[in-house]
Design a protein around this motif. Structure first.
Motif, short mmCIF file in Angstrom:
data_model
loop_
_atom_site.label_atom_id
_atom_site.label_comp_id
_atom_site.label_asym_id
_atom_site.label_seq_id
_atom_site.Cartn_x
_atom_site.Cartn_y
_atom_site.Cartn_z
N LEU A 189 4.11 -9.68 -5.20
CA LEU A 189 3.98 -8.37 -4.57
C LEU A 189 5.25 -7.55 -4.76
O LEU A 189 6.34 -8.09 -4.93
CB LEU A 189 3.69 -8.55 -3.08
N ASN A 190 5.10 -6.25 -4.70
CA ASN A 190 6.24 -5.34 -4.80
C ASN A 190 6.92 -5.28 -3.44
O ASN A 190 6.40 -4.69 -2.49
CB ASN A 190 5.75 -3.95 -5.23
N LEU A 191 8.11 -5.89 -3.33
CA LEU A 191 8.78 -6.05 -2.06
C LEU A 191 9.97 -5.11 -1.92
O LEU A 191 10.62 -4.75 -2.90
CB LEU A 191 9.27 -7.49 -1.88
N ASN A 234 5.74 -3.09 -0.16
CA ASN A 234 5.47 -1.68 -0.46
C ASN A 234 3.98 -1.44 -0.60
O ASN A 234 3.27 -2.23 -1.24
CB ASN A 234 6.18 -1.27 -1.75
N VAL A 235 3.49 -0.36 0.00
CA VAL A 235 2.07 -0.03 -0.07
C VAL A 235 1.87 1.44 -0.40
O VAL A 235 2.78 2.26 -0.24
CB VAL A 235 1.35 -0.35 1.27
N ASN A 256 0.56 -3.53 -4.95
CA ASN A 256 0.55 -3.43 -6.41
C ASN A 256 -0.45 -4.38 -7.06
O ASN A 256 -0.70 -4.30 -8.26
CB ASN A 256 1.95 -3.73 -6.97
N ILE A 257 -1.06 -5.26 -6.27
CA ILE A 257 -2.11 -6.15 -6.77
C ILE A 257 -3.46 -5.61 -6.30
O ILE A 257 -3.71 -5.50 -5.09
CB ILE A 257 -1.92 -7.60 -6.27
N TYR A 308 -4.22 -5.83 0.21
CA TYR A 308 -3.71 -4.79 1.09
C TYR A 308 -2.69 -5.40 2.06
O TYR A 308 -2.68 -6.60 2.29
CB TYR A 308 -4.85 -4.15 1.89
N ALA A 309 -1.87 -4.55 2.63
CA ALA A 309 -0.91 -4.98 3.64
C ALA A 309 -0.88 -3.96 4.76
O ALA A 309 -0.69 -2.77 4.52
CB ALA A 309 0.49 -5.16 3.04
#
Length: 337
Positions: free
Chosen positions: A262-264, A270-271, A279-280, A284-285
């Motif tokens: 994930l893009n951290l 990050n969302v 980014n996947i 979702y987050a």
């Protein structure tokens, strides 16, 4: 293998409300949480702590909020895997996600929602000799049931909201005596709480000791006496107590989440604020685990994020389905599956 439309990692308030929003769109959810019961920190750390910023509730206890959320999602019959931590997420060629826990339990879904709060967390412990010996023998890092301290002598250390809120709560007819110790004169907590502590200090309800810190613990089988370095000098005062609760916050750790691609940004994901996707694709987050410009770490913000997430997730679960938004006021009643 457990199969559902959406796997939700984290069964705190945001994860639970996501079940409701997904259920309105006829999507079935399964929640996975490392804690042994739903509710996240609201159940594990401060079930008796009042919360003031939930719409429609001037004040509600954290544990009561969790109970209400569980009642709200009951029609949608979510599944739970509790006491297990997600170790691996693999996206297969068919677009499904395979999710495996530390105990080897396997799950499969079209969408994964990460609602893991702060991730894995542990209390920040003070550097005091013999601390480990007195843990659970008078030293507590969280307050689950304030009645445990009924008619007891309690010392709280800290300068944030938790320390202030619990000092106020215990001093209002719970503890026999409540002492608040802080290293500085000023506090980091909410100004209204600081004002209330100062007023209760003036009336004798709270014994406030500032510019000081606990430096020693004594007792035979359990904690009996604290040594406090007053004014951060060499003056030591000894204070008899039944419990010491150092509330210096939590140290968040992402744990296995850090290895999922994930893009951290530090300890957050990050969302995209259009739908709180990562980014996947299909992941979702929501809630405290995510970050974006203007992010507010509030439960009500996580509820909003859950609603938008569900609308977007529908397209993954039912790619050929027709999505129509309906207000719950026109549904007549909430029905499950």
């Amino acid at each position: 293998m457990i199969q559902s439309d959406i796997i939700i990692i984290g069964a705190g308030p945001c994860g639970l409300f996501a079940v409701f929003e997904a259920g309105l769109l006829k999507m079935r959810c399964h929640l996975i949480d490392y804690l042994p019961q739903p509710g996240g920190q609201c159940s594990e750390i401060y079930p008796k702590k009042p919360i003031y910023d939930i719409p429609g509730f001037p004040k509600i206890l954290a544990g009561e909020l969790v109970d209400n959320l569980m009642t709200q999602i009951e029609p949608f019959k979510p599944g739970f895997t509790l006491g297990e931590r997600v170790e691996q997420i693999v996206k297969e060629d068919d677009g499904f996600f395979n999710v495996t826990t530390n105990l080897g339990t396997k799950h499969k879904s079209k969408v994964v929602v990460i609602a893991a709060g702060l991730g894995c967390f542990e209390p920040r412990k003070p550097n005091v000799e013999n601390l480990h010996f007195f843990e659970s023998k008078g030293v507590d890092y969280i307050i689950k049931d304030p009645q445990k301290y009924k008619n007891k002598k309690v010392v709280i250390s800290g300068g944030g909201d938790s320390a202030l809120d619990w000092a106020i709560y215990l001093a209002n007819g719970v503890a026999a005596s409540t002492t608040l110790v802080h290293r500085r004169e000023s506090f980091r907590g909410h100004p209204e709480s600081v004002e209330k502590v100062n007023k209760m200090t003036q009336t004798g309800q709270i014994n406030l000791i500032t510019n000081s810190e606990v430096v020693g613990l004594r007792g035979e089988r359990s904690l009996q006496t604290l040594s406090i370095k007053k004014n951060l000098e060499e003056d030591i005062i000894n204070l008899d107590t039944d419990y010491w609760v150092p509330l210096f916050g939590l140290t968040p750790k992402l744990g296995p989440i850090a290895n999922w691609g994930l893009n951290l940004d530090k300890n957050a994901i990050n969302v995209d604020t259009r739908d709180y996707s990562t980014n996947i694709e299909g992941v979702y987050a929501i809630g405290d685990i995510n970050t974006y410009p203007g992010k507010l770490k509030l439960i009500l913000s996580g509820f909003h994020e859950a609603a938008l997430m569900a609308q977007s997730a529908f397209k993954h679960v039912f790619p050929e389905g027709k999505q129509s938004f309906k207000y719950t006021t026109v549904l007549g009643k909430i029905e499950g599956f």
